[in-house]
Design an enzyme around this catalytic site. Structure first.
Site, PDB file in Angstrom:
ATOM      1  N   GLN A 240       0.832  -1.200   0.000  1.00  0.00           N
ATOM      2  CA  GLN A 240       0.000   0.000   0.000  1.00  0.00           C
ATOM      3  C   GLN A 240       0.866   1.250   0.000  1.00  0.00           C
ATOM      4  O   GLN A 240       0.544   2.237  -0.654  1.00  0.00           O
ATOM      5  CB  GLN A 240      -0.924   0.010   1.215  1.00  0.00           C
ATOM      6  CG  GLN A 240      -1.950  -1.102   1.200  1.00  0.00           C
ATOM      7  CD  GLN A 240      -2.682  -1.179  -0.117  1.00  0.00           C
ATOM      8  OE1 GLN A 240      -3.441  -0.289  -0.481  1.00  0.00           O
ATOM      9  NE2 GLN A 240      -2.469  -2.262  -0.856  1.00  0.00           N
TER      10      GLN A 240
ATOM     11  N   HIS B 288       1.798   3.010  -3.299  1.00  0.00           N
ATOM     12  CA  HIS B 288       0.822   3.762  -4.096  1.00  0.00           C
ATOM     13  C   HIS B 288       1.213   5.237  -4.162  1.00  0.00           C
ATOM     14  O   HIS B 288       1.276   5.834  -5.226  1.00  0.00           O
ATOM     15  CB  HIS B 288      -0.582   3.623  -3.507  1.00  0.00           C
ATOM     16  CG  HIS B 288      -1.303   2.403  -3.964  1.00  0.00           C
ATOM     17  ND1 HIS B 288      -1.716   2.221  -5.261  1.00  0.00           N
ATOM     18  CD2 HIS B 288      -1.700   1.297  -3.300  1.00  0.00           C
ATOM     19  CE1 HIS B 288      -2.329   1.051  -5.378  1.00  0.00           C
ATOM     20  NE2 HIS B 288      -2.329   0.476  -4.202  1.00  0.00           N
TER      21      HIS B 288
ATOM     22  N   GLU C 295      -9.508   0.584   5.008  1.00  0.00           N
ATOM     23  CA  GLU C 295      -9.907   0.153   3.667  1.00  0.00           C
ATOM     24  C   GLU C 295      -9.629  -1.341   3.501  1.00  0.00           C
ATOM     25  O   GLU C 295     -10.506  -2.105   3.101  1.00  0.00           O
ATOM     26  CB  GLU C 295      -9.128   0.966   2.639  1.00  0.00           C
ATOM     27  CG  GLU C 295      -9.401   0.580   1.199  1.00  0.00           C
ATOM     28  CD  GLU C 295      -8.479   1.279   0.224  1.00  0.00           C
ATOM     29  OE1 GLU C 295      -8.817   1.287  -0.982  1.00  0.00           O
ATOM     30  OE2 GLU C 295      -7.431   1.808   0.634  1.00  0.00           O
ATOM     31  N   HIS C 296      -8.387  -1.746   3.753  1.00  0.00           N
ATOM     32  CA  HIS C 296      -7.992  -3.155   3.670  1.00  0.00           C
ATOM     33  C   HIS C 296      -7.565  -3.626   5.057  1.00  0.00           C
ATOM     34  O   HIS C 296      -6.714  -2.990   5.686  1.00  0.00           O
ATOM     35  CB  HIS C 296      -6.802  -3.340   2.721  1.00  0.00           C
ATOM     36  CG  HIS C 296      -7.001  -2.767   1.357  1.00  0.00           C
ATOM     37  ND1 HIS C 296      -6.412  -1.576   0.953  1.00  0.00           N
ATOM     38  CD2 HIS C 296      -7.705  -3.218   0.290  1.00  0.00           C
ATOM     39  CE1 HIS C 296      -6.752  -1.323  -0.307  1.00  0.00           C
ATOM     40  NE2 HIS C 296      -7.536  -2.300  -0.726  1.00  0.00           N
TER      41      HIS C 296
ATOM     42  N   ASP D 112      -6.597  -6.715  -4.958  1.00  0.00           N
ATOM     43  CA  ASP D 112      -6.468  -5.601  -5.896  1.00  0.00           C
ATOM     44  C   ASP D 112      -6.708  -6.035  -7.335  1.00  0.00           C
ATOM     45  O   ASP D 112      -7.178  -5.247  -8.153  1.00  0.00           O
ATOM     46  CB  ASP D 112      -5.065  -4.996  -5.801  1.00  0.00           C
ATOM     47  CG  ASP D 112      -4.952  -3.957  -4.691  1.00  0.00           C
ATOM     48  OD1 ASP D 112      -5.988  -3.570  -4.128  1.00  0.00           O
ATOM     49  OD2 ASP D 112      -3.819  -3.540  -4.396  1.00  0.00           O
TER      50      ASP D 112
ATOM     51  N   HIS E  77     -54.234  15.984   1.802  1.00  0.00           N
ATOM     52  CA  HIS E  77     -53.796  14.601   1.958  1.00  0.00           C
ATOM     53  C   HIS E  77     -54.933  13.763   2.532  1.00  0.00           C
ATOM     54  O   HIS E  77     -55.247  12.666   2.049  1.00  0.00           O
ATOM     55  CB  HIS E  77     -52.594  14.515   2.916  1.00  0.00           C
ATOM     56  CG  HIS E  77     -51.281  14.830   2.289  1.00  0.00           C
ATOM     57  ND1 HIS E  77     -50.953  16.082   1.833  1.00  0.00           N
ATOM     58  CD2 HIS E  77     -50.194  14.039   2.044  1.00  0.00           C
ATOM     59  CE1 HIS E  77     -49.721  16.059   1.345  1.00  0.00           C
ATOM     60  NE2 HIS E  77     -49.240  14.827   1.443  1.00  0.00           N
TER      61      HIS E  77
END
Length: 437
Positions: free
Chosen positions: A267, A270, A335-336, A369, A428
């Site tokens: 990660q 990235h 996230e992971h 991924d 109504h």
């Protein structure tokens, strides 16, 4: 190459403050970027194709006589697929097949067929599920190319039954990535335009003479893309505002420390803002992972990016036990989440907040991924507390079905009229009363 990573201990009196400092991230609330994105969107809304061409020339250094000239023909996408080296084409196809298989199962299991039932008085209630007509997929370009993002965004849309998929991808200096185009061919993308940035988001949201407006925009991008997606939400749907990638590893100390170090790298490579965190109850094992990081980092092509990411936003955290590790993981809502431990399923039962969970020491996040099957578009920046991975359900909408019988109109009408009078909404009430008086 020795890094100075943050080492935290959950028993420290100020641990909560230290952890929040690690997690703190300003998700790009840059006023200048937001103003720039707003100006670009306004110009695209007002001038359409002309504005798109102007910004593409300005930012990507690509000149064209028309936006139509920036569209990639389907034949070119198919040629890109044919021209891939056989081993890479096979890998891309197998990944696509697995992603498609998972999302077809997801469609079946997640209520995509709708439902209805009949009450005793003949009233029919239910829900109809229909796909979106047209979606736009943003695929990043420039520094890196992400064919996997094409698969993860386009395939669930196609499985959902979306009628038209329009992909936009920036091509700085006119350089087109063949693997991205091949992925578009495999995933069944209908149209591809070589435009990017906030101007691409504006074109998809508002439409131009050449590009039809879409109903939803999905896919990650830079800060300008994120700002533009925020601003067009409400005109179109969006998937999420994606922040930097994250991995949280819970390890009991039984996995090869080299494996864990490389998972953290996966990660961190990235970008410099990506986050990699390890939770472990074994202090000696944490030291072993540190040693592995120092040993393996010099051989990484993106070692400078990894080093800055780990130094600025990474952390190695000593916890009391695995139960506490799970509690902290729920706070982080990563996230992971890798649970690299014996009895990983047992610990997964204690997890409430995570974008995707990878259970057992052989389940590296990298497989998710590319080719495991579940979607890799995941909530970041602690938003896993309230949101989910991209899926078939994101490309569908639900309509309620209400077919009231004559008997039901009398029963329900009296209830509705009483409540409507209580709210002071006489029309109504009378609308309901007309049907049984």
């Amino acid at each position: 190459m020795s890094l100075s990573l943050r080492n935290l201990d959950s028993t420290a009196p100020d641990f909560a403050r230290q952890l929040d400092a690690v997690l703190a991230f300003d998700a790009g609330d840059d006023a200048a970027i937001d103003r720039a994105a707003a100006d670009i969107l306004a110009q695209v809304k007002l001038h359409g194709d002309a504005a798109v061409l102007d910004y593409t020339r300005q930012f990507d250094r690509v000149s064209a006589s028309s936006v139509g000239a920036l569209e990639i023909p389907v034949a070119e996408m198919q040629a890109a697929l044919r021209n891939l080296a056989p081993v890479r084409r096979d890998a891309l196809q197998k990944a696509a097949d697995r992603v498609r298989s998972f999302h077809e199962r997801q469609k079946k299991e997640c209520g995509s067929a709708g439902f209805s039932y009949i009450e005793a008085d003949g009233t029919v209630l239910g829900q109809k599920v229909t796909p979106l007509d047209r979606v736009g997929i943003y695929v990043p370009g420039g520094k890196a190319a992400y064919p996997s993002s094409v698969l993860m965004n386009a395939i669930p849309a196609r499985v959902a039954g979306v009628h038209e998929i329009i992909m936009v991808v920036p091509t700085p200096d006119g350089v087109r990535n063949e693997l991205v185009l091949a992925a578009a061919a495999i995933a069944g993308v209908d149209r591809v335009f070589t435009i990017g940035g906030a101007q691409a988001v504006g074109a998809l949201a508002y439409g131009t003479a050449t590009i039809s407006p879409v109903d939803k925009i999905v896919g990650p991008g830079n800060a300008w893309v994120a700002a533009a997606k925020r601003r067009v939400f409400g005109i179109v749907g969006i998937d999420m505002i994606a922040g930097p990638s994250e991995i949280l590893v819970i390890c009991d100390g039984s996995t090869d420390p080299d494996w864990i170090a490389m998972d953290l790298f996966s990660q961190a490579e990235h970008d410099e803002l990506a986050q990699s965190i390890l939770l472990c109850p074994d202090a000696a094992y944490i030291r072993a992972v540190e040693a592995s990081i120092d040993k393996l980092l010099p051989e990484m092509p993106r070692r400078d990016v990894i080093a800055k990411s780990l130094t600025d936003r990474g952390a190695l955290i000593k916890v009391r036990d695995m139960t506490e590790a799970c509690e902290i993981a729920n706070h982080i809502a990563a996230e992971h989440l890798e649970i690299s431990a014996a009895g990983s399923s047992q610990w997964a039962e204690q997890i409430r907040h995570a974008g995707a969970m990878f259970l057992g020491r052989f389940s590296s996040e990298a497989l998710g991924d590319y080719c495991a099957g579940p979607n890799h578009v995941l909530p970041t920046s602690r938003t896993a507390r309230f949101s989910s991975p991209l899926g078939v359900y994101d490309f569908q909408k639900r309509s309620s079905i209400i077919q009231v019988s004559q008997t039901g109109a009398a029963t329900l009408g009296r209830i509705a009229a009483e409540l409507a009078y209580g709210e002071g909404l006489q029309a109504h009430a009378r609308s309901a009363e007309f049907r049984f008086k």
